[in-house]
Design an enzyme around this catalytic site. Sequence first.
Site, mmCIF file in Angstrom:
data_model
loop_
_atom_site.group_PDB
_atom_site.id
_atom_site.type_symbol
_atom_site.label_atom_id
_atom_site.label_comp_id
_atom_site.label_asym_id
_atom_site.label_seq_id
_atom_site.Cartn_x
_atom_site.Cartn_y
_atom_site.Cartn_z
ATOM 1 C CE LYS A 8 0.931 1.391 4.580
ATOM 2 N NZ LYS A 8 1.674 2.500 4.864
ATOM 3 C CG ASP A 185 -0.893 -0.235 7.732
ATOM 4 O OD1 ASP A 185 -1.935 0.456 7.719
ATOM 5 O OD2 ASP A 185 0.449 -0.058 7.829
#
Length: 358
Positions: A8, A185
Amino acid sequence: MTVRAPAKVNLHLGVGPLRPDGYHDVITVLQAVSLFDDLTATTLDPTTADPTAADPTAADPTAADPTTIDGVPSGDQDGVVVTVEVSGEGADPTARGPATTTPDVSIVPTGRDNIAVRAAHLVAEAAGITSERVHLTLTKGIPVAAGMAGGSADAAAALVAFDALWQAGLDRVALAGLAARLGSDVPFPLTGGTALGTGRGEQLTDVLATGEYHWVFALADGGLSTPAVYAEFDKLSEGRLRTGPTPADDVLAALRTGDPAQLGAALVNDLQPAALRLRPALRRVLETGRELGAVGAIVSGSGPTCAFLAAGATESVELAASLAGMGVARAVRRASGPAAGARVLEGPDGADGSGGGP
Ligand SMILES: C[C@](O)(CO)[C@H](O)COP(=O)(O)OP(=O)(O)OC[C@H]1O[C@@H](n2ccc(N)nc2=O)[C@H](O)[C@@H]1O
Ligand SMILES: Nc1ncnc2c1ncn2[C@@H]1O[C@H](COP(=O)(O)OP(=O)(O)OP(=O)(O)O)[C@@H](O)[C@H]1O
């Protein structure tokens, strides 16, 4: 069973003050990009020793209670043994050269503190699995401790793999709940795409995003510890009145237009000053990317990777070549976003799982 999960980049990372629980409220916009880790889980005969395996009983020195690590079952209480082998980014260099005594955040652990192993034990607990022996192969394309959520991608991949392997029948909500227990996350690489994260970053909602974005990543030597970067953020915030995290309106508006230049101008990372304090050399990397024509330049998450948004695919090829030529980075990678979330590449019977995944 092989599962692939994406890295990401935070397009917006607004960070609020330190909470009593040691976390920070964030408002973040995450985009999955086409750098991947592949996780292969192989069920072993419980009676056969695996000569390549690290000692699965090696204690985590930070764990006060040996049956849990950060509230997640460690596997000591049951007969589930998961061994790990790593190749690519973060594979232990002591395998190739003299042993090092300095702990290095950019090396992937192969014991039970590997986040993919912790994910396996969570699924075992949820599925009522009490005795299994599994070998994991992690083929890492995502740089380690680099602000790109590589460990989180492996954890997400492990959740998907073990849910399928052990027929746990966990739905998206249940998988996201286990993911949030593993790290802030971890829920995001389950879904991929582009999403808004709130709370400590684990509460996700879809965002309306159009277009494909072409990224160039400058990888750094060595990693940065996420808690250390947040601690530096707190130091830099001392004496300043911080209210909640800054909202992501500009990035969300830019994503609706699909215009890379508008998105590039809107990128925000409140952790960037802290990462730059810990790694002053990153300033030059960011400047170099801007000078070479990037429409956006930002530290990725907690760093030290620098992320550059290019105007298009052709521009990203040129930017990557020029950046590599400048010698400011350990390595340069091109990737596009948004990328898909964790998905099965190959099922347990060797079948192509391209239609599968959560
Ligand atoms: C920097 C980001 O990558 C941006 O997406 C994330 O906020 C970090 O998420 P992560 O690596 O999954 O972090 P976690 O494993 O949940 O937390 C590790 C440590 O980072 C700090 N942490 C993390 C998330 C958050 N919202 N506030 C924090 O202060 C805390 O010190 C925590 O103990
Ligand atoms: N499977 C794994 N892959 C990578 N690192 C792992 C793994 N399991 C445990 N770790 C540990 O987690 C730490 C963070 O690694 P990771 O690559 O996830 O960092 P990061 O990308 O900066 O994380 P984030 O962006 O989510 O803050 C490393 O220092 C490493 O020791």
